[in-house]
Write a protein that holds these residues in place. Structure first.
Motif, PDB file in Angstrom:
ATOM      1  N   ILE A  80      70.703 -33.455 -37.388  1.00 45.24           N
ATOM      2  CA  ILE A  80      70.771 -32.508 -36.285  1.00 45.24           C
ATOM      3  C   ILE A  80      71.846 -32.892 -35.280  1.00 45.24           C
ATOM      4  O   ILE A  80      72.448 -32.029 -34.624  1.00 45.24           O
ATOM      5  CB  ILE A  80      69.386 -32.382 -35.609  1.00 45.24           C
ATOM      6  CG1 ILE A  80      69.387 -31.217 -34.610  1.00 45.24           C
ATOM      7  CG2 ILE A  80      68.979 -33.669 -34.946  1.00 45.24           C
ATOM      8  CD1 ILE A  80      68.000 -30.908 -34.076  1.00 45.24           C
ATOM      9  N   GLU A  81      72.135 -34.188 -35.161  1.00 47.53           N
ATOM     10  CA  GLU A  81      73.178 -34.619 -34.218  1.00 47.53           C
ATOM     11  C   GLU A  81      74.533 -34.021 -34.597  1.00 47.53           C
ATOM     12  O   GLU A  81      75.333 -33.664 -33.715  1.00 47.53           O
ATOM     13  CB  GLU A  81      73.264 -36.143 -34.178  1.00 47.53           C
ATOM     14  CG  GLU A  81      72.057 -36.833 -33.563  1.00 47.53           C
ATOM     15  CD  GLU A  81      70.915 -37.024 -34.550  1.00 47.53           C
ATOM     16  OE1 GLU A  81      71.107 -36.653 -35.735  1.00 47.53           O
ATOM     17  OE2 GLU A  81      69.854 -37.535 -34.158  1.00 47.53           O
ATOM     18  N   VAL A  84      74.675 -30.445 -33.409  1.00 45.19           N
ATOM     19  CA  VAL A  84      74.913 -30.401 -31.961  1.00 45.19           C
ATOM     20  C   VAL A  84      76.399 -30.573 -31.669  1.00 45.19           C
ATOM     21  O   VAL A  84      76.992 -29.825 -30.879  1.00 45.19           O
ATOM     22  CB  VAL A  84      74.088 -31.475 -31.235  1.00 45.19           C
ATOM     23  CG1 VAL A  84      74.507 -31.568 -29.768  1.00 45.19           C
ATOM     24  CG2 VAL A  84      72.597 -31.160 -31.331  1.00 45.19           C
ATOM     25  N   GLN A 147      71.174 -29.408 -26.348  1.00 44.40           N
ATOM     26  CA  GLN A 147      70.260 -30.491 -26.687  1.00 44.40           C
ATOM     27  C   GLN A 147      69.522 -30.180 -27.973  1.00 44.40           C
ATOM     28  O   GLN A 147      69.354 -29.025 -28.359  1.00 44.40           O
ATOM     29  CB  GLN A 147      69.249 -30.706 -25.554  1.00 44.40           C
ATOM     30  CG  GLN A 147      68.419 -29.471 -25.232  1.00 44.40           C
ATOM     31  CD  GLN A 147      67.508 -29.678 -24.050  1.00 44.40           C
ATOM     32  OE1 GLN A 147      66.705 -30.608 -24.035  1.00 44.40           O
ATOM     33  NE2 GLN A 147      67.622 -28.820 -23.043  1.00 44.40           N
ATOM     34  N   LYS A 148      69.109 -31.228 -28.646  1.00 42.35           N
ATOM     35  CA  LYS A 148      68.315 -31.077 -29.859  1.00 42.35           C
ATOM     36  C   LYS A 148      66.835 -31.132 -29.506  1.00 42.35           C
ATOM     37  O   LYS A 148      66.432 -31.799 -28.543  1.00 42.35           O
ATOM     38  CB  LYS A 148      68.655 -32.168 -30.865  1.00 42.35           C
ATOM     39  CG  LYS A 148      68.305 -33.573 -30.389  1.00 42.35           C
ATOM     40  CD  LYS A 148      68.652 -34.615 -31.439  1.00 42.35           C
ATOM     41  CE  LYS A 148      68.277 -36.023 -30.965  1.00 42.35           C
ATOM     42  NZ  LYS A 148      68.585 -37.059 -31.973  1.00 42.35           N
ATOM     43  N   SER A 155      63.017 -28.232 -36.493  1.00 43.38           N
ATOM     44  CA  SER A 155      64.079 -28.761 -35.640  1.00 43.38           C
ATOM     45  C   SER A 155      64.934 -27.602 -35.157  1.00 43.38           C
ATOM     46  O   SER A 155      65.158 -26.637 -35.890  1.00 43.38           O
ATOM     47  CB  SER A 155      64.952 -29.761 -36.401  1.00 43.38           C
ATOM     48  OG  SER A 155      64.202 -30.867 -36.850  1.00 43.38           O
ATOM     49  N   CYS A 156      65.410 -27.699 -33.933  1.00 40.77           N
ATOM     50  CA  CYS A 156      66.297 -26.669 -33.422  1.00 40.77           C
ATOM     51  C   CYS A 156      67.205 -27.262 -32.354  1.00 40.77           C
ATOM     52  O   CYS A 156      67.011 -28.380 -31.885  1.00 40.77           O
ATOM     53  CB  CYS A 156      65.515 -25.475 -32.874  1.00 40.77           C
ATOM     54  SG  CYS A 156      64.488 -25.833 -31.436  1.00 40.77           S
ATOM     55  N   VAL A 157      68.224 -26.485 -32.010  1.00 40.69           N
ATOM     56  CA  VAL A 157      69.166 -26.861 -30.957  1.00 40.69           C
ATOM     57  C   VAL A 157      69.124 -25.777 -29.895  1.00 40.69           C
ATOM     58  O   VAL A 157      69.094 -24.580 -30.213  1.00 40.69           O
ATOM     59  CB  VAL A 157      70.597 -26.990 -31.518  1.00 40.69           C
ATOM     60  CG1 VAL A 157      71.580 -27.297 -30.396  1.00 40.69           C
ATOM     61  CG2 VAL A 157      70.657 -28.071 -32.602  1.00 40.69           C
TER      62      VAL A 157
END
Length: 214
Positions: A80-81, A84, A147-148, A155-157
């Motif tokens: 996920i990073e 982002v 932000q995550k 999971s989402c941003v």
């Protein structure tokens, strides 16, 4: 043509998601400002006008039938990073306003939704962005925060942004919106759902369009 442009701007820039995967306090103000449901007639009208714009533009420019993305190196995504970082770069390129976005991080059947319309497909989204670009005048998009959000099953941003643009209409109206975008991710870290909210209702946004700019 002006009416078509207005409806398209509202349709793809000013979105209100339903059922966020992220329950964050930063959404509260946006939600409170969007308690009223968008009238069903407005949803139907925007959907129809958007389709008419696509058909009209396609007849004038056959290149719209084949979506071409800005060529970029395929980014390596392992978590996920990375999403982002890529989204932050797309915001720096004002992708809402330029149509220049990293398409490879979206699932082919990604869902895009707002108060007036819901559809699937990143190709369709890219075409809609391409239709909008000529109607913006002195646009700007600033990313306020990104932000995550990770839970046990999803999971989402979350991105918070400000959009400001004049429209190329005779009275040069100013559209000024603060909004959030939630990007829901699937198990492969592809964006499966793209949903936006904003700090004004759909009707208030329409009111901006009919107010002469200064």
């Amino acid at each position: 043509m002006a009416t078509i442009c207005i409806s398209t701007v509202l349709n793809f820039r000013l979105r209100k998601p339903r059922g966020f995967c992220c329950s964050l306090s930063s959404h509260d103000k946006m939600k409170n400002n969007n308690k009223r449901e968008t009238p069903e007639l407005l949803k139907i009208a925007v959907s129809g006008i958007t389709e008419l714009l696509r058909i009209f533009s396609s007849s004038k420019d056959q290149r719209l039938d084949t979506v071409t993305y800005t060529q970029k190196d395929q980014p390596l995504v392992s978590g996920i990073e990375d999403i982002v970082d890529i989204l932050q770069s797309d915001y720096e390129n004002a992708y809402f306003l330029t149509g220049n976005f990293t398409s490879s991080i979206y699932a082919e059947d990604c869902s895009f939704e707002d108060p007036t319309i819901k559809f699937r497909g990143k190709d369709l989204y890219a075409r809609n962005l391409k239709l909008l670009v000529p109607f913006f005048d002195c646009p700007s998009l600033s990313l306020q925060q990104i932000q995550k959000v990770v839970s046990s099953d999803k999971s989402c941003v979350l991105a918070t942004w400000k959009l400001r643009t004049y429209l190329k209409l005779p009275w040069r109206p100013l559209i000024s919106i603060e909004g959030n975008t939630v990007y829901d991710l699937d198990d492969d870290f592809k964006i499966a759902r793209h949903a936006e909210s904003w700090n004004v209702s759909a009707l208030e946004a329409v009111g901006q369009i009919f107010t002469p700019g200064t």
